[in-house]
Design a protein around this motif. Structure first.
Motif, PDB file in Angstrom:
ATOM      1  N   GLN A 109       0.827  -1.205   0.000  1.00  0.00           N
ATOM      2  CA  GLN A 109       0.000   0.000   0.000  1.00  0.00           C
ATOM      3  C   GLN A 109       0.865   1.261   0.000  1.00  0.00           C
ATOM      4  O   GLN A 109       0.546   2.245  -0.665  1.00  0.00           O
ATOM      5  N   ASN A 110       1.960   1.243   0.735  1.00  0.00           N
ATOM      6  CA  ASN A 110       2.859   2.404   0.769  1.00  0.00           C
ATOM      7  C   ASN A 110       3.540   2.602  -0.580  1.00  0.00           C
ATOM      8  O   ASN A 110       3.744   3.732  -1.019  1.00  0.00           O
ATOM      9  N   SER A 111       3.900   1.500  -1.231  1.00  0.00           N
ATOM     10  CA  SER A 111       4.577   1.638  -2.515  1.00  0.00           C
ATOM     11  C   SER A 111       3.612   2.062  -3.619  1.00  0.00           C
ATOM     12  O   SER A 111       4.027   2.649  -4.610  1.00  0.00           O
ATOM     13  N   LEU A 112       2.311   1.801  -3.479  1.00  0.00           N
ATOM     14  CA  LEU A 112       1.329   2.194  -4.471  1.00  0.00           C
ATOM     15  C   LEU A 112       0.800   3.610  -4.251  1.00  0.00           C
ATOM     16  O   LEU A 112      -0.077   4.065  -4.988  1.00  0.00           O
ATOM     17  N   ASN A 113       1.327   4.303  -3.300  1.00  0.00           N
ATOM     18  CA  ASN A 113       0.956   5.687  -3.059  1.00  0.00           C
ATOM     19  C   ASN A 113       1.301   6.496  -4.306  1.00  0.00           C
ATOM     20  O   ASN A 113       2.330   6.289  -4.940  1.00  0.00           O
ATOM     21  N   LEU A 114       0.441   7.443  -4.691  1.00  0.00           N
ATOM     22  CA  LEU A 114       0.626   8.202  -5.927  1.00  0.00           C
ATOM     23  C   LEU A 114       1.940   8.976  -5.929  1.00  0.00           C
ATOM     24  O   LEU A 114       2.632   9.037  -6.951  1.00  0.00           O
ATOM     25  N   GLU A 118       4.918   8.375  -8.702  1.00  0.00           N
ATOM     26  CA  GLU A 118       5.454   9.496  -9.489  1.00  0.00           C
ATOM     27  C   GLU A 118       6.953   9.635  -9.292  1.00  0.00           C
ATOM     28  O   GLU A 118       7.715   9.827 -10.250  1.00  0.00           O
ATOM     29  N   LYS A 119       7.400   9.491  -8.066  1.00  0.00           N
ATOM     30  CA  LYS A 119       8.832   9.602  -7.757  1.00  0.00           C
ATOM     31  C   LYS A 119       9.627   8.492  -8.444  1.00  0.00           C
ATOM     32  O   LYS A 119      10.679   8.746  -9.039  1.00  0.00           O
TER      33      LYS A 119
END
Length: 174
Positions: A109-114, A118-119
Protein backbone atom coordinates in the motif's frame (compact mmCIF):
# COMPACT_ATOMS: atom_id res chain seq x y z
CA UNK A 1 -13.81 -119.92 53.03
CA UNK A 2 -17.27 -118.58 53.09
CA UNK A 3 -15.88 -115.16 52.27
CA UNK A 4 -14.09 -116.43 49.16
CA UNK A 5 -17.20 -118.08 47.83
CA UNK A 6 -19.18 -115.02 48.68
CA UNK A 7 -16.71 -112.80 46.76
CA UNK A 8 -16.76 -115.09 43.76
CA UNK A 9 -20.53 -114.96 43.69
CA UNK A 10 -20.50 -111.18 43.28
CA UNK A 11 -17.95 -111.11 40.48
CA UNK A 12 -20.45 -110.48 37.68
CA UNK A 13 -22.88 -108.35 39.61
CA UNK A 14 -23.43 -104.73 38.51
CA UNK A 15 -23.39 -103.09 41.90
CA UNK A 16 -20.27 -100.89 42.25
CA UNK A 17 -19.95 -101.84 45.88
CA UNK A 18 -19.81 -105.46 44.97
CA UNK A 19 -17.36 -105.01 42.09
CA UNK A 20 -14.79 -103.16 44.17
CA UNK A 21 -13.23 -105.26 46.90
CA UNK A 22 -13.59 -103.95 50.43
CA UNK A 23 -9.93 -104.37 51.19
CA UNK A 24 -6.65 -103.62 49.46
CA UNK A 25 -3.96 -106.16 48.97
CA UNK A 26 -0.81 -105.43 50.88
CA UNK A 27 2.36 -105.63 48.91
CA UNK A 28 5.62 -106.99 50.12
CA UNK A 29 7.23 -104.29 52.30
CA UNK A 30 10.66 -105.41 51.11
CA UNK A 31 9.99 -104.86 47.44
CA UNK A 32 11.70 -101.99 45.60
CA UNK A 33 8.42 -100.42 44.60
CA UNK A 34 6.92 -97.75 46.81
CA UNK A 35 3.98 -98.64 48.92
CA UNK A 36 0.53 -97.35 48.15
CA UNK A 37 0.57 -94.99 51.12
CA UNK A 38 3.74 -93.31 49.83
CA UNK A 39 2.18 -92.98 46.40
CA UNK A 40 -0.91 -91.43 47.92
CA UNK A 41 1.21 -88.97 49.90
CA UNK A 42 3.06 -87.96 46.73
CA UNK A 43 -0.22 -87.53 44.89
CA UNK A 44 -1.54 -85.36 47.69
CA UNK A 45 1.64 -83.23 47.76
CA UNK A 46 1.58 -82.47 44.01
CA UNK A 47 -1.90 -80.95 44.07
CA UNK A 48 -0.94 -79.00 47.20
CA UNK A 49 2.07 -77.60 45.35
CA UNK A 50 -0.15 -76.76 42.40
CA UNK A 51 -2.68 -75.19 44.73
CA UNK A 52 0.10 -73.11 46.25
CA UNK A 53 1.28 -72.01 42.78
CA UNK A 54 -2.15 -70.93 41.58
CA UNK A 55 -2.46 -67.88 43.87
CA UNK A 56 1.09 -66.83 43.00
CA UNK A 57 0.39 -67.13 39.29
CA UNK A 58 -2.82 -65.15 39.67
CA UNK A 59 -1.02 -62.38 41.54
CA UNK A 60 1.69 -62.22 38.89
CA UNK A 61 -0.91 -62.11 36.11
CA UNK A 62 -2.84 -59.35 37.87
CA UNK A 63 0.35 -57.33 38.35
CA UNK A 64 1.27 -57.79 34.67
CA UNK A 65 -2.21 -56.79 33.59
CA UNK A 66 -2.00 -53.70 35.81
CA UNK A 67 1.33 -52.71 34.28
CA UNK A 68 -0.08 -53.29 30.80
CA UNK A 69 -3.05 -51.04 31.50
CA UNK A 70 -0.83 -48.34 33.00
CA UNK A 71 1.51 -48.59 30.00
CA UNK A 72 -1.42 -48.20 27.58
CA UNK A 73 -2.69 -45.14 29.46
CA UNK A 74 0.74 -43.50 29.58
CA UNK A 75 1.32 -44.25 25.88
CA UNK A 76 -2.02 -42.68 24.99
CA UNK A 77 -1.20 -39.60 27.08
CA UNK A 78 2.18 -39.27 25.39
CA UNK A 79 0.49 -39.38 21.96
CA UNK A 80 -1.96 -36.70 23.06
CA UNK A 81 0.88 -34.52 24.36
CA UNK A 82 2.85 -34.94 21.13
CA UNK A 83 -0.11 -33.96 18.97
CA UNK A 84 -0.85 -30.97 21.24
CA UNK A 85 2.77 -29.78 20.92
CA UNK A 86 2.58 -30.18 17.15
CA UNK A 87 -0.62 -28.11 17.06
CA UNK A 88 0.97 -25.36 19.16
CA UNK A 89 4.02 -25.24 16.86
CA UNK A 90 1.74 -24.91 13.86
CA UNK A 91 -0.16 -22.07 15.58
CA UNK A 92 3.13 -20.24 16.16
CA UNK A 93 4.11 -20.68 12.50
CA UNK A 94 0.69 -19.41 11.43
CA UNK A 95 0.99 -16.27 13.58
CA UNK A 96 4.47 -15.56 12.15
CA UNK A 97 3.18 -15.96 8.58
CA UNK A 98 0.15 -13.73 9.30
CA UNK A 99 2.44 -10.98 10.69
CA UNK A 100 4.65 -11.18 7.60
CA UNK A 101 1.57 -11.05 5.37
CA UNK A 102 0.25 -7.94 7.16
CA UNK A 103 3.65 -6.24 6.84
CA UNK A 104 3.79 -7.04 3.12
CA UNK A 105 0.28 -5.61 2.61
CA UNK A 106 1.31 -2.39 4.33
CA UNK A 107 4.48 -2.14 2.28
CA UNK A 108 2.49 -2.72 -0.96
CA UNK A 109 0.00 0.00 0.00
CA UNK A 110 2.86 2.40 0.77
CA UNK A 111 4.58 1.64 -2.52
CA UNK A 112 1.33 2.19 -4.47
CA UNK A 113 0.96 5.69 -3.06
CA UNK A 114 0.63 8.20 -5.93
CA UNK A 115 3.58 10.27 -4.74
CA UNK A 116 5.80 7.18 -4.57
CA UNK A 117 4.71 6.07 -8.05
CA UNK A 118 5.45 9.50 -9.49
CA UNK A 119 8.83 9.60 -7.76
CA UNK A 120 9.86 6.15 -9.02
CA UNK A 121 8.63 6.96 -12.55
CA UNK A 122 10.71 10.14 -12.76
CA UNK A 123 13.81 8.72 -11.04
CA UNK A 124 14.04 5.19 -12.44
CA UNK A 125 12.30 5.44 -15.80
CA UNK A 126 13.06 9.06 -16.69
CA UNK A 127 9.42 9.99 -17.26
CA UNK A 128 8.11 13.57 -17.21
CA UNK A 129 4.71 15.15 -16.73
CA UNK A 130 2.73 16.07 -19.84
CA UNK A 131 3.12 19.55 -21.29
CA UNK A 132 0.34 21.44 -23.03
CA UNK A 133 2.11 20.87 -26.34
CA UNK A 134 1.81 17.11 -25.94
CA UNK A 135 -1.94 17.17 -25.35
CA UNK A 136 -4.25 16.55 -28.32
CA UNK A 137 -7.99 17.05 -28.09
CA UNK A 138 -10.38 14.97 -30.21
CA UNK A 139 -13.99 15.93 -31.05
CA UNK A 140 -16.48 13.09 -31.45
CA UNK A 141 -19.94 13.53 -32.96
CA UNK A 142 -22.81 12.80 -30.66
CA UNK A 143 -24.32 10.19 -32.93
CA UNK A 144 -25.71 6.96 -31.49
CA UNK A 145 -23.82 4.01 -32.93
CA UNK A 146 -26.17 1.33 -31.62
CA UNK A 147 -28.61 -0.14 -34.18
CA UNK A 148 -31.93 -1.62 -33.13
CA UNK A 149 -32.58 -5.29 -33.89
CA UNK A 150 -34.28 -5.78 -37.26
CA UNK A 151 -35.15 -9.42 -36.81
CA UNK A 152 -38.02 -10.63 -34.72
CA UNK A 153 -37.22 -13.45 -32.34
CA UNK A 154 -39.83 -16.15 -31.83
CA UNK A 155 -39.61 -18.58 -28.94
CA UNK A 156 -41.26 -21.94 -29.43
CA UNK A 157 -41.54 -24.67 -26.92
CA UNK A 158 -40.52 -28.14 -27.99
CA UNK A 159 -43.03 -30.87 -27.56
CA UNK A 160 -42.12 -34.03 -25.75
CA UNK A 161 -41.79 -37.37 -27.51
CA UNK A 162 -45.09 -38.55 -26.06
CA UNK A 163 -46.99 -35.53 -27.44
CA UNK A 164 -45.33 -35.99 -30.85
CA UNK A 165 -46.39 -39.64 -30.87
CA UNK A 166 -50.00 -38.75 -29.98
CA UNK A 167 -50.13 -36.11 -32.74
CA UNK A 168 -48.72 -38.60 -35.26
CA UNK A 169 -51.34 -41.20 -34.38
CA UNK A 170 -54.18 -38.64 -34.50
CA UNK A 171 -52.99 -37.34 -37.89
CA UNK A 172 -53.23 -40.90 -39.31
CA UNK A 173 -56.93 -41.15 -38.40
CA UNK A 174 -57.91 -37.74 -39.81
Amino acid sequence: MAYATRRAGYQYETSPRKLKPEYELQKNPYSKKKSSTLKQKEKEQKPKEKRQLKPKVKVVLYVLMGFGILFAISYRNSLITASFNKKEDMKKELSVIQKENAQLKISIQNSLNLANVEKSATAMLGMKKLDDSQKVYVNLPKKDYVEPASEQVMVTEEKGWFQKMIEGVTSLFK
